[in-house]
Design a protein around this motif. Structure first.
Motif, PDB file in Angstrom:
ATOM      1  N   GLU A   1      -5.918   4.661  -2.979  1.00 30.48           N
ATOM      2  CA  GLU A   1      -4.578   4.068  -2.971  1.00 30.48           C
ATOM      3  C   GLU A   1      -4.563   2.675  -3.594  1.00 30.48           C
ATOM      4  OE1 GLU A   1      -2.911   4.110   0.924  1.00 30.48           O
ATOM      5  OE2 GLU A   1      -3.359   6.238   1.272  1.00 30.48           O
ATOM      6  N   ALA A   2      -5.736   2.053  -3.719  1.00 32.50           N
ATOM      7  CA  ALA A   2      -5.818   0.701  -4.265  1.00 32.50           C
ATOM      8  C   ALA A   2      -5.300   0.619  -5.693  1.00 32.50           C
ATOM      9  CB  ALA A   2      -7.245   0.186  -4.199  1.00 32.50           C
ATOM     10  N   ILE A   3      -5.308   1.741  -6.407  1.00 33.90           N
ATOM     11  CA  ILE A   3      -4.824   1.759  -7.788  1.00 33.90           C
ATOM     12  C   ILE A   3      -3.566   2.611  -7.935  1.00 33.90           C
ATOM     13  CG2 ILE A   3      -7.091   1.278  -8.777  1.00 33.90           C
ATOM     14  CD1 ILE A   3      -7.355   4.285  -9.338  1.00 33.90           C
ATOM     15  N   SER A   4      -3.001   3.018  -6.810  1.00 31.36           N
ATOM     16  CA  SER A   4      -1.779   3.817  -6.849  1.00 31.36           C
ATOM     17  C   SER A   4      -0.563   2.911  -7.002  1.00 31.36           C
ATOM     18  CB  SER A   4      -1.647   4.636  -5.563  1.00 31.36           C
ATOM     19  OG  SER A   4      -0.354   5.181  -5.441  1.00 31.36           O
TER      20      SER A   4
ATOM     21  N   ARG B   1       1.320   2.938  -3.598  1.00 24.17           N
ATOM     22  CA  ARG B   1       0.668   2.596  -2.326  1.00 24.17           C
ATOM     23  C   ARG B   1      -0.310   1.433  -2.408  1.00 24.17           C
ATOM     24  NH1 ARG B   1      -0.742   8.643   0.123  1.00 24.17           N
ATOM     25  NH2 ARG B   1       1.393   9.436   0.112  1.00 24.17           N
ATOM     26  N   SER B   2      -0.513   0.892  -3.585  1.00 25.50           N
ATOM     27  CA  SER B   2      -1.525  -0.165  -3.713  1.00 25.50           C
ATOM     28  C   SER B   2      -1.176  -1.407  -2.891  1.00 25.50           C
ATOM     29  CB  SER B   2      -1.708  -0.550  -5.183  1.00 25.50           C
ATOM     30  OG  SER B   2      -0.489  -1.019  -5.734  1.00 25.50           O
TER      31      SER B   2
ATOM     32  N   TRP C   1      -2.148  -1.009   0.753  1.00 23.14           N
ATOM     33  CA  TRP C   1      -3.606  -0.936   0.891  1.00 23.14           C
ATOM     34  C   TRP C   1      -4.221  -2.326   0.750  1.00 23.14           C
ATOM     35  CZ3 TRP C   1      -8.103  -2.261  -1.476  1.00 23.14           C
ATOM     36  CH2 TRP C   1      -9.274  -1.658  -0.995  1.00 23.14           C
ATOM     37  N   TRP C   2      -3.852  -3.053  -0.282  1.00 21.86           N
ATOM     38  CA  TRP C   2      -4.424  -4.373  -0.501  1.00 21.86           C
ATOM     39  C   TRP C   2      -4.023  -5.345   0.601  1.00 21.86           C
ATOM     40  CZ3 TRP C   2      -8.351  -5.669  -3.362  1.00 21.86           C
ATOM     41  CH2 TRP C   2      -8.689  -4.868  -4.459  1.00 21.86           C
TER      42      TRP C   2
ATOM     43  N   LEU D   1       1.168  -8.579  -6.286  1.00 23.26           N
ATOM     44  CA  LEU D   1       0.136  -7.997  -5.440  1.00 23.26           C
ATOM     45  C   LEU D   1      -0.887  -9.038  -4.995  1.00 23.26           C
ATOM     46  CD1 LEU D   1      -0.751  -5.325  -4.214  1.00 23.26           C
ATOM     47  CD2 LEU D   1      -2.104  -4.888  -6.267  1.00 23.26           C
TER      48      LEU D   1
ATOM     49  N   TRP E   1       5.190  -3.381   1.868  1.00 24.54           N
ATOM     50  CA  TRP E   1       3.777  -3.715   1.976  1.00 24.54           C
ATOM     51  C   TRP E   1       3.428  -4.308   3.325  1.00 24.54           C
ATOM     52  CZ3 TRP E   1       3.264  -6.708  -3.328  1.00 24.54           C
ATOM     53  CH2 TRP E   1       3.467  -5.794  -4.370  1.00 24.54           C
TER      54      TRP E   1
END
Length: 299
Positions: A267-270, A273-274, A277-278, A220, A143
């Motif tokens: 991607e925020a809900i992947s 990949r989230s 992105w976050w 996250l 991340w």
């Protein structure tokens, strides 16, 4: 001015003080202290834990390691919340001529302290290498942007800095600089100190063998909150150092970055990949808020 003469080596430190700022770290601090108990450094050294207002028994958890680390002391840094206040209190209580700072939730590799001390012979400040690791969610390491392995990191096209989780400084230099800036909290605290030191003509070097296992945030929301704090500190750095040559932030680059964040919104809900992105979105959001607060353009 720098105390390191060009091309000369100074003696090894007479006493190294490892300073650990800690707040509510009772669950993670033992891991760092265990790692420190396995250091291969042959010289004299001590550990100072600066308890920054813990309510979970951090001080007691530290004292349990005195049989393995007989030169361990716990000092009260309750007066003001913040990592730089704890660092300053720990440094004031330290007896060493070379101070090495690390975090409570990381883990020093066996050669870390030896490499930091050896590098201090050539410079006033030393930065080690933070190697990312995670206990449960290994994907969390992706991340964040990885640290360079062959040099110290740089920020905003300006000077290099040592990550606060593995930062060494000569005691006389820290005192000459007036310590860490306690106005910085949650981001930029180590960057500000290293930039200020270099502007005062003190030398900063990279110690590649001083590897600190740097524990990343695995949840996250924790990672996003940390990134937000980093982003929020950037405008303050811009405010404090633009008169000293820090390049202005590019509004065009910022707009392109926000456009990419918007395009990558799915991607925020992947699951895969989230995290990245976050992390990126939170960092940019922090920059926006910090720009308003400090009245600078650092989007």
């Amino acid at each position: 001015m720098s105390t390191a003469a060009q091309g000369t080596l100074r003696p090894m430190p007479e006493l190294v003080s490892v300073v650990i700022p800690a707040r509510d770290a009772a669950l993670v601090l033992p891991g760092q202290l265990e790692a420190l108990s396995r250091q291969e450094y042959p010289g004299a050294w001590e550990v100072v834990v600066a308890d920054n207002g813990s309510a979970d028994g951090t001080a007691d958890a530290a004292r349990e390691w005195r049989p393995e680390l007989p030169e361990l002391r716990v000092v009260d840094a309750f007066a003001r919340k913040g990592i730089n206040h704890a660092r300053n209190v720990g440094a004031a209580a330290a007896r060493g001529d070379f101070l090495v700072f690390c975090d409570a939730d990381d883990a020093a590799t066996p050669g870390w302290l030896r490499a930091m001390a050896q590098a201090s012979r050539t410079a006033d400040l030393v930065g080690g290498y933070p190697e990312y690791f995670a206990v449960h969610n290994r994907q969390a390491c992706s991340w964040r942007r990885p640290q360079p392995r062959d040099r110290l990191p740089e920020m905003m096209g300006y000077l290099p800095y040592a990550v606060g989780a593995t930062l060494g400084v000569r005691t006389e230099v820290l005192r000459a600089l007036g310590g860490f800036n306690e106005g910085y909290a949650g981001g930029g605290d180590d960057v500000e100190f290293c930039w200020r030191a270099q502007l005062a003509s003190y030398a900063l070097v990279f110690a590649p063998d001083a590897v600190m296992r740097y524990r990343v945030r695995e949840q996250l929301w924790q990672a996003a909150r940390q990134a937000y704090g980093y982003g929020r500190a950037d405008p303050r750095l811009m405010r404090d150092f633009r008169a000293h040559g820090l390049p202005p932030a590019s509004t065009r680059s910022a707009l392109r970055a926000w456009y990419r964040i918007a395009r990558r919104l799915p991607e925020a809900i992947s699951p895969e990949r989230s995290g990245s992105w976050w992390h990126g979105a939170a960092w940019r959001a922090g920059r926006l808020v910090g720009s308003v607060r400090h009245r600078v353009r650092c989007l």
